[in-house]
Design a protein around this motif. Structure first.
Motif, PDB file in Angstrom:
ATOM      1  N   MET A  56      12.874  -1.549   6.326  1.00  0.00           N
ATOM      2  CA  MET A  56      13.711  -2.721   6.139  1.00  0.00           C
ATOM      3  C   MET A  56      12.899  -3.852   5.505  1.00  0.00           C
ATOM      4  O   MET A  56      11.669  -3.899   5.638  1.00  0.00           O
ATOM      5  N   ASN A  57      13.600  -4.736   4.831  1.00  0.00           N
ATOM      6  CA  ASN A  57      12.981  -5.975   4.385  1.00  0.00           C
ATOM      7  C   ASN A  57      12.844  -6.907   5.580  1.00  0.00           C
ATOM      8  O   ASN A  57      13.409  -6.656   6.655  1.00  0.00           O
ATOM      9  N   ILE A  58      12.123  -8.025   5.410  1.00  0.00           N
ATOM     10  CA  ILE A  58      11.895  -8.911   6.554  1.00  0.00           C
ATOM     11  C   ILE A  58      13.170  -9.616   7.015  1.00  0.00           C
ATOM     12  O   ILE A  58      13.216 -10.151   8.125  1.00  0.00           O
ATOM     13  N   ASP A  59      14.218  -9.624   6.175  1.00  0.00           N
ATOM     14  CA  ASP A  59      15.508 -10.170   6.624  1.00  0.00           C
ATOM     15  C   ASP A  59      16.379  -9.096   7.267  1.00  0.00           C
ATOM     16  O   ASP A  59      17.559  -9.313   7.543  1.00  0.00           O
ATOM     17  N   MET A  60      15.797  -7.916   7.482  1.00  0.00           N
ATOM     18  CA  MET A  60      16.425  -6.767   8.140  1.00  0.00           C
ATOM     19  C   MET A  60      17.544  -6.133   7.319  1.00  0.00           C
ATOM     20  O   MET A  60      18.404  -5.434   7.863  1.00  0.00           O
ATOM     21  N   THR A  61      17.532  -6.365   6.009  1.00  0.00           N
ATOM     22  CA  THR A  61      18.377  -5.584   5.109  1.00  0.00           C
ATOM     23  C   THR A  61      17.613  -4.334   4.706  1.00  0.00           C
ATOM     24  O   THR A  61      16.370  -4.350   4.668  1.00  0.00           O
ATOM     25  N   PRO A  62      18.286  -3.235   4.393  1.00  0.00           N
ATOM     26  CA  PRO A  62      17.571  -2.011   4.010  1.00  0.00           C
ATOM     27  C   PRO A  62      16.746  -2.206   2.740  1.00  0.00           C
ATOM     28  O   PRO A  62      17.216  -2.812   1.772  1.00  0.00           O
ATOM     29  N   HIS A  63      15.534  -1.694   2.766  1.00  0.00           N
ATOM     30  CA  HIS A  63      14.704  -1.713   1.565  1.00  0.00           C
ATOM     31  C   HIS A  63      15.310  -0.778   0.524  1.00  0.00           C
ATOM     32  O   HIS A  63      16.018   0.183   0.871  1.00  0.00           O
ATOM     33  N   GLU A  64      15.053  -1.046  -0.747  1.00  0.00           N
ATOM     34  CA  GLU A  64      15.655  -0.238  -1.822  1.00  0.00           C
ATOM     35  C   GLU A  64      15.242   1.229  -1.749  1.00  0.00           C
ATOM     36  O   GLU A  64      15.942   2.102  -2.276  1.00  0.00           O
ATOM     37  N   SER A  65      14.124   1.540  -1.098  1.00  0.00           N
ATOM     38  CA  SER A  65      13.700   2.929  -0.944  1.00  0.00           C
ATOM     39  C   SER A  65      14.367   3.616   0.246  1.00  0.00           C
ATOM     40  O   SER A  65      14.165   4.822   0.458  1.00  0.00           O
ATOM     41  N   SER A 105       0.811  -1.219   0.000  1.00  0.00           N
ATOM     42  CA  SER A 105       0.000   0.000   0.000  1.00  0.00           C
ATOM     43  C   SER A 105       0.844   1.269   0.000  1.00  0.00           C
ATOM     44  O   SER A 105       0.294   2.378   0.009  1.00  0.00           O
ATOM     45  N   THR A 106       2.176   1.112   0.021  1.00  0.00           N
ATOM     46  CA  THR A 106       3.073   2.270   0.063  1.00  0.00           C
ATOM     47  C   THR A 106       4.110   2.234  -1.049  1.00  0.00           C
ATOM     48  O   THR A 106       5.130   2.918  -0.965  1.00  0.00           O
ATOM     49  N   ASN A 107       3.864   1.437  -2.077  1.00  0.00           N
ATOM     50  CA  ASN A 107       4.794   1.286  -3.204  1.00  0.00           C
ATOM     51  C   ASN A 107       6.140   0.719  -2.772  1.00  0.00           C
ATOM     52  O   ASN A 107       7.179   1.052  -3.341  1.00  0.00           O
ATOM     53  N   GLN A 108       6.095  -0.160  -1.778  1.00  0.00           N
ATOM     54  CA  GLN A 108       7.334  -0.755  -1.266  1.00  0.00           C
ATOM     55  C   GLN A 108       7.302  -2.287  -1.247  1.00  0.00           C
ATOM     56  O   GLN A 108       8.209  -2.921  -0.716  1.00  0.00           O
ATOM     57  N   ALA A 109       6.258  -2.873  -1.844  1.00  0.00           N
ATOM     58  CA  ALA A 109       6.153  -4.330  -1.914  1.00  0.00           C
ATOM     59  C   ALA A 109       5.012  -4.692  -2.849  1.00  0.00           C
ATOM     60  O   ALA A 109       4.191  -3.841  -3.218  1.00  0.00           O
ATOM     61  N   GLU A 110       4.961  -5.967  -3.211  1.00  0.00           N
ATOM     62  CA  GLU A 110       3.825  -6.501  -3.963  1.00  0.00           C
ATOM     63  C   GLU A 110       2.960  -7.313  -3.013  1.00  0.00           C
ATOM     64  O   GLU A 110       3.414  -7.787  -1.965  1.00  0.00           O
ATOM     65  N   GLY A 111       1.707  -7.472  -3.373  1.00  0.00           N
ATOM     66  CA  GLY A 111       0.732  -8.086  -2.482  1.00  0.00           C
ATOM     67  C   GLY A 111       1.060  -9.494  -2.054  1.00  0.00           C
ATOM     68  O   GLY A 111       0.722  -9.911  -0.936  1.00  0.00           O
ATOM     69  N   HIS A 112       1.763 -10.258  -2.890  1.00  0.00           N
ATOM     70  CA  HIS A 112       2.061 -11.643  -2.544  1.00  0.00           C
ATOM     71  C   HIS A 112       3.189 -11.768  -1.522  1.00  0.00           C
ATOM     72  O   HIS A 112       3.423 -12.847  -0.974  1.00  0.00           O
TER      73      HIS A 112
END
Length: 339
Positions: free
Chosen positions: A77-86, A41-48
């Protein structure tokens, strides 16, 4: 007993990211935990695979709710705690650490424009107001619009403990500016994002919106920038370092490398008119507001001080602009032996 924590983050909207926030209730004395949100919902992931993580990195008192409530700025962060690309803050951190010995500090002048519906605050329903000029640092209800919102925002920023150093009305009706700093690159960026959130939230209570659009009104009206003042320890002691920093910003592909990251719509604002230099030309000069980079007159007189990069848009990501300026100028000073 419990307290309210407003978790704030920068989303993945392009070309200009938006601020998002939501509230968590925590037990008194409980540390700020990581939290999740729906990145689809924030342009930071896909629904799946939509889960993303909020990692608290900066907190301050919440001046709107008061009491024990806090504002919590987070990295995504991503769920593996690496920084998200944004997550542009994650890219700034190693640069700030690398050049910490040069003691870089920033002051950012955040311009913005109030809108009442589809009109800039102070613009008549039909037509345009008197030409710009008299509104700058003006006084009186015929020239100043939104001062009550501006004063409330200033009070909120001070109560939050932010390093706000001033405010002023700008050259177009409904256009204002506040300044954050001088503090380090991470600190100024964190505080500017919080100050922006407080600006939007404060304006809500007046049924007015605030925009960082770099050219909110087409035609013979100034745009809105985020003039970025910068210095290192060497620059605050030696004029040679001032010139070296300016030269580093103008070297090779650096001008365009910076400008393309200084905010969407920059070509509409950096036209060579309205106190700007053309977006595709680089220049610097003493007391020259038509240059890409201005050296304040007192810096030349004193033989030391800071420079002002006048190119960043109002909608620039402060994590990006501080990273680029720190890397470019500090690398240049390091190469020239001016530390």
């Amino acid at each position: 007993m419990s307290y309210k924590a407003e978790y704030i983050w920068i989303d993945g909207t392009e070309p200009t990211a938006k601020l998002r926030s939501k509230t968590r209730i925590l037990a008194d004395g409980e540390a700020l935990p990581v939290w999740g949100f729906d990145g689809s919902s924030t342009n930071q992931a896909e629904g799946h695979a939509s889960d993303r993580v909020l990692q608290p990195v900066f907190s301050c008192p919440d001046p709107i709710r008061g009491g024990s409530a806090v504002l919590v700025l987070c990295e995504v962060m991503n769920i593996d705690m690496t920084p998200h690309e944004s997550n542009t803050r994650a890219l700034l951190r190693p640069v700030a650490e690398r050049f910490a010995g040069q003691a870089p500090v920033f002051g950012i002048e955040q311009e913005y424009t109030f809108f009442d519906g589809s009109r800039p605050l102070g613009f008549p329903v039909n037509g345009f107001p008197a030409a710009q000029g008299g509104y700058y640092c003006g006084v009186g209800s015929d020239e100043i619009f939104g001062r009550d919102i501006v004063e409330k925002h200033l009070d909120h920023c001070l109560a939050a403990g932010l390093s706000i150093s001033g405010i002023n009305a700008e050259v177009m009706p409904g256009q204002w500016e506040f300044q954050v700093g001088p503090v380090g690159p991470l600190e100024v960026s964190d505080q500017l994002w919080i100050a922006r959130w407080l600006l939007y939230r404060t304006a809500e209570d007046f049924n007015v919106s605030a925009t960082l659009n770099p050219k909110p009104v087409k035609g013979d009206w100034n745009g809105a920038g985020a003039h970025t003042n910068f210095s290192t320890k060497a620059m605050r002691e030696d004029y040679r370092a001032i010139i070296a920093a300016c030269e580093a910003l103008g070297e090779g592909s650096k001008p365009l490398d910076h400008v393309k990251n200084y905010g969407a719509g920059i070509d509409e604002r950096l036209t060579g008119l309205h106190e700007t230099a053309p977006w595709n030309e680089f220049s610097y000069g003493v007391s020259d507001r038509g240059a890409s980079v201005r050296i304040p007159w007192q810096v030349e007189r004193d033989g030391a001080g800071y420079i002002e990069d006048r190119r960043p848009n109002a909608n620039v990501d402060p994590y990006v602009v501080t990273r680029l300026i720190t890397d470019t100028c500090c690398s240049g000073l390091e190469r020239d032996g001016l530390l």
